[in-house]
Design a protein around this motif. Structure first.
Motif, PDB file in Angstrom:
ATOM      1  N   ALA A 132       0.755  -1.330   0.188  1.00  0.00           N
ATOM      2  CA  ALA A 132       0.013  -0.002  -0.018  1.00  0.00           C
ATOM      3  C   ALA A 132       0.846   1.009  -0.163  1.00  0.00           C
ATOM      4  O   ALA A 132       0.585   2.314  -0.720  1.00  0.00           O
ATOM      5  N   ILE A 133       2.054   1.338   0.521  1.00  0.00           N
ATOM      6  CA  ILE A 133       2.479   2.300   0.652  1.00  0.00           C
ATOM      7  C   ILE A 133       3.885   2.474  -0.349  1.00  0.00           C
ATOM      8  O   ILE A 133       4.598   3.338  -0.127  1.00  0.00           O
ATOM      9  N   GLY A 134       3.436   1.653  -1.176  1.00  0.00           N
ATOM     10  CA  GLY A 134       4.602   1.597  -2.383  1.00  0.00           C
ATOM     11  C   GLY A 134       5.438   0.964  -2.649  1.00  0.00           C
ATOM     12  O   GLY A 134       6.503   0.952  -3.687  1.00  0.00           O
ATOM     13  N   ARG A 186       1.180   4.828  -5.607  1.00  0.00           N
ATOM     14  CA  ARG A 186       0.862   4.878  -4.182  1.00  0.00           C
ATOM     15  C   ARG A 186       2.078   5.577  -3.387  1.00  0.00           C
ATOM     16  O   ARG A 186       1.910   6.083  -2.558  1.00  0.00           O
ATOM     17  N   ASN A 187       3.308   5.161  -3.762  1.00  0.00           N
ATOM     18  CA  ASN A 187       4.491   5.556  -3.068  1.00  0.00           C
ATOM     19  C   ASN A 187       4.502   7.295  -2.927  1.00  0.00           C
ATOM     20  O   ASN A 187       4.715   7.764  -2.041  1.00  0.00           O
ATOM     21  N   ASN A 238     -10.535   1.620  -2.470  1.00  0.00           N
ATOM     22  CA  ASN A 238      -9.659   1.004  -2.821  1.00  0.00           C
ATOM     23  C   ASN A 238      -9.166   1.543  -4.200  1.00  0.00           C
ATOM     24  O   ASN A 238      -8.050   1.689  -4.570  1.00  0.00           O
ATOM     25  N   ALA A 297       2.446   1.013  -8.177  1.00  0.00           N
ATOM     26  CA  ALA A 297       3.177   1.127  -6.987  1.00  0.00           C
ATOM     27  C   ALA A 297       3.995   2.509  -6.754  1.00  0.00           C
ATOM     28  O   ALA A 297       4.007   2.981  -5.574  1.00  0.00           O
ATOM     29  N   GLU A 298       4.215   3.158  -7.658  1.00  0.00           N
ATOM     30  CA  GLU A 298       4.957   4.242  -7.598  1.00  0.00           C
ATOM     31  C   GLU A 298       4.000   5.427  -7.246  1.00  0.00           C
ATOM     32  O   GLU A 298       4.323   6.482  -6.539  1.00  0.00           O
ATOM     33  N   ILE A 308      -5.306  -5.682  -0.969  1.00  0.00           N
ATOM     34  CA  ILE A 308      -6.488  -5.396  -0.072  1.00  0.00           C
ATOM     35  C   ILE A 308      -6.953  -6.445   0.942  1.00  0.00           C
ATOM     36  O   ILE A 308      -7.327  -6.331   2.038  1.00  0.00           O
ATOM     37  N   ASN A 315       3.972  -1.823 -11.512  1.00  0.00           N
ATOM     38  CA  ASN A 315       5.130  -0.952 -11.109  1.00  0.00           C
ATOM     39  C   ASN A 315       4.934   0.517 -10.828  1.00  0.00           C
ATOM     40  O   ASN A 315       5.237   1.096  -9.826  1.00  0.00           O
ATOM     41  N   PHE A 344      -1.574   6.734   3.047  1.00  0.00           N
ATOM     42  CA  PHE A 344      -2.800   5.890   3.585  1.00  0.00           C
ATOM     43  C   PHE A 344      -2.864   5.972   5.119  1.00  0.00           C
ATOM     44  O   PHE A 344      -1.667   6.052   5.852  1.00  0.00           O
ATOM     45  N   LEU A 358      -5.179   0.331  -5.080  1.00  0.00           N
ATOM     46  CA  LEU A 358      -5.191  -0.894  -4.800  1.00  0.00           C
ATOM     47  C   LEU A 358      -6.020  -1.725  -5.742  1.00  0.00           C
ATOM     48  O   LEU A 358      -5.778  -2.956  -5.576  1.00  0.00           O
ATOM     49  N   ASP A 359      -6.945  -1.178  -6.228  1.00  0.00           N
ATOM     50  CA  ASP A 359      -7.629  -1.934  -7.101  1.00  0.00           C
ATOM     51  C   ASP A 359      -8.171  -1.041  -8.462  1.00  0.00           C
ATOM     52  O   ASP A 359      -7.860   0.086  -8.487  1.00  0.00           O
TER      53      ASP A 359
END
Lengths: 409, 241
Positions: A322-324, B84-85, B52, B81-82, A403, B78, B90, B57-58
């Protein structure tokens, strides 16, 4: 690189949390690596012993034996005939360019007496060249000389076993011993050689001049016959050529042709012994293979624990995603943990294996040999086991649905 | 300035065995920079699914989700992910801090994956913890902190990468009323500093702290109201982006 360092730190922390579990998991690898090292050490020790024995016989050797003898329909075995002579040996020496040294011998056994001690041993009639051909050393006294041979003198050389049994700790040089009741003067003491590849004690021997043996000790109906001719080729490369030259010469001298069989046989000792060396190598490979099964079992243990670890830390993985964290990051984290486990186990196993091999050597008395190569391979193997068995759990971790992972209790 | 978040007719269908569950059935809204939005609804209304999707995440079954103008649906794993980062922070109901890891190290975690050097990581984490009033607690482990303090650590972790938007999923669900007010106060303060926040809650009292309330029911938005009695518009706009 910093990501790798980071995963190493995370892995170290994870292992520190579960010290006992990490140790138990490692145990499989520890035992596996230790077993591989000990087994390979024993195997290569045995193989080294055999190659040492091979070189103790002498290198690049050919052995010529008389042929079999047929009399009245009965055939004796090889060496039964008295077809080789001292003159054959001399001819080989002078006429075969690829031959370095020639040592004709006659063999018999005799009871030897010194004072109140007596000993039954092998008596070999030899020429001075025997020392060079068999790679003997003389630890005391002198070699028998050509004039000893020509004059059939009653001088002799004794092996260590004979010397131990007859003289104890006394100096054997100059002592008079009786071989078949004939007095001989000990002029030289042979160095220690140990066992032959066939398990015979090579030091249980007395060397007397060839002529003396032929005429006075082991008298036969052919006084010029010799029991064997040992031939040393100039080098390993010319061994084959020397064999051909010897065969050609002997065929000519013995008039081998139509109506006359070959009355001698020739053996290549190095080849013979190479075979036995090969067989021990196969055995040590086999031992290593059996031991590496335990390594595989250990690897499965690692996989098991890593799967448990992934399940336990599902939520942590969810947070990280979640944090990457990328899939690669999670994968690397768990792979690093598995490899760390196996390499730590590998190092401990290596130490135990080296110690264990030394213990085997000192307690059981088997020769063991540990090479840097063995250790390097064992280490690489343990890391490889980590990668191989850590891959599936790491993949599983990396492909978790974040999730669901975050909801995991 | 364009909106931070824009959802266009987003639908999400889950297949559970034979049955198809429509969690979202065409949802559109956008969030402007500096807004503090609460998403409300009963369980099963689709608010969690929406969260989500907002959190990358979804991915939506259909429709488009634009975050800072980028269509998230077109990104690879990827790249997500970046996103989200770097762009999202969150905050969860259950805090979700790593156990046996100090507050500072928990806050540093997003920076680790952003490959920020260790020294700078430490400084940024220290600063984020100070912003949520936890200066001096950097070395504490989660089990040495109260629920409210743990949630503050989580907020600091969400803040530390200076994201475009903070997503909070029932952030006060596990907290008592006093601590709830405390945590909402922190959110309001951060929002005042210009940080965009979207928060899921089912408690109207908590939603009352926000300036805009979107209510979900059966996968659709039933109301989208703004009230001025909660937070005032941000004064330090742009600081969080």
């Amino acid at each position: 690189m910093s990501t790798f360092l980071q995963s190493l730190l995370i892995a170290l922390r994870a292992l520190r949390v579960n010290k006992m579990r990490a140790l138990l998991t490692m145990l499989g690898i520890i035992i596996g690596i230790a077993a591989v090292i000990i087994m390979v050490a024993i195997g290569s020790g045995a193989s080294k012993m055999i190659s040492d024995q091979i070189s103790s016989i002498g290198s690049n050797l050919l052995l010529v034996l008389p042929g079999s003898l047929t009399s009245g329909g009965m055939r004796s075995g090889t060496g039964g005939a008295q077809s080789l002579t001292y003159d054959d040996a001399k001819a080989i020496r002078t006429e075969c360019p690829s031959v370095a040294e020639v040592a004709p011998t006659v063999r018999g056994s005799a009871q030897v007496v010194y004072g109140n001690q007596n000993w039954s041993t092998v008596v070999l009639g030899v020429t001075p060249e025997i020392i060079a051909v068999r790679d003997w050393t003389l630890v005391a006294g002198r070699n028998i000389s050509q004039s000893d041979v020509d004059g059939a003198s009653k001088n002799c050389l004794v092996g260590q076993t004979v010397a131990d049994n007859l003289f104890g700790s006394a100096d054997p040089i100059g002592k008079i011993i009786r071989i078949k009741k004939i007095p001989f003067t000990v002029v030289g003491l042979l160095g220690r050689k140990g066992q032959s590849p066939q398990g015979q004690d090579q030091d249980d021997v007395i060397y007397v001049p060839l002529r003396t043996a032929q005429r006075k000790l082991l008298g036969s109906q052919f006084p010029n016959a010799v029991g064997a001719i040992m031939i040393e080729a100039r080098s390993a490369d010319t061994l084959k050529k020397a064999e051909e030259e010897v065969v050609a010469l002997l065929n000519q001298r013995h008039r081998v042709g139509p109506g006359r069989e070959v009355d001698y046989s020739i053996r290549n000792l190095s080849e013979l012994l190479a075979v036995s060396e090969q067989s021990t190598r196969v055995m040590s490979l086999l031992l290593g293979a059996v031991a590496s099964i335990s390594l595989v079992v250990g690897g499965i243990g690692i996989m098991n624990i890593m799967l448990v670890s992934v399940t336990e830390r599902t939520r942590e993985i969810g947070i990280r995603i979640a944090i990457g964290a990328k899939e690669r990051d999670i994968m690397l984290q768990f792979l690093t943990e598995a490899v760390l486990l196996t390499t730590c186990g590998g190092i401990i196993g290596m130490l135990l294996g080296v110690g264990g091999a030394q213990l085997v050597a000192s307690i059981v008395g088997w020769p063991t040999l540990i090479s840097v190569q063995t250790i390097a391979i064992a280490f690489a193997f343990s890391a490889g086991v980590g990668v191989f068995f850590g891959f599936y759990p790491a993949r599983k971790a990396a492909s978790l649905n974040p999730i669901e992972a975050l909801r995991y209790e | 300035m364009a909106e931070v978040v824009r959802l266009e007719e987003v639908a999400k269908v889950y297949t559970m065995g034979e049955e198809k569950v429509e969690a979202l059935r065409g949802v559109s809204f956008s969030v402007a920079p500096g807004e503090f939005v609460s998403i409300m609804g009963a369980s099963g209304s689709g608010k969690s699914t929406c969260m989500n999707i907002l959190g990358c995440l979804d991915v939506p079954t259909s429709g488009a989700y634009l975050l800072d103008g980028v269509n998230v649906g077109e990104l690879s794993g990827n790249q997500l992910a970046e996103v989200r980062n770097k762009k999202l922070g969150f905050v969860f109901q259950g805090f979700n801090l790593l156990a046996r890891t100090t507050a500072r190290e928990n806050v540093e975690l997003p920076l680790v994956y952003a490959q920020v050097p260790a020294g700078r990581r430490r400084a940024l984490a220290q600063e984020a913890l100070a912003r949520v009033g936890l200066a001096g607690r950097e070395g504490h482990f989660p089990n040495q902190l109260s629920g409210g303090q743990q949630q503050r650590v989580a907020i600091a972790r969400a803040l530390v990468n200076q994201p475009s938007i903070i997503l909070a999923d029932e952030p006060t669900g596990n907290l008592d009323s006093t601590t709830t007010v405390e945590i909402m106060g922190i959110f309001q303060e951060l929002n005042r500093q210009g940080i965009t926040i979207v928060m899921v809650t089912h408690e109207p009292e908590v939603a009352a702290f926000t300036g805009r309330q979107i209510v979900f029911r059966d996968g659709l938005i039933v109301s989208d109201t703004r009230s001025d009695r909660a937070t005032r518009p941000g004064s330090g706009e742009g600081e969080g982006s």
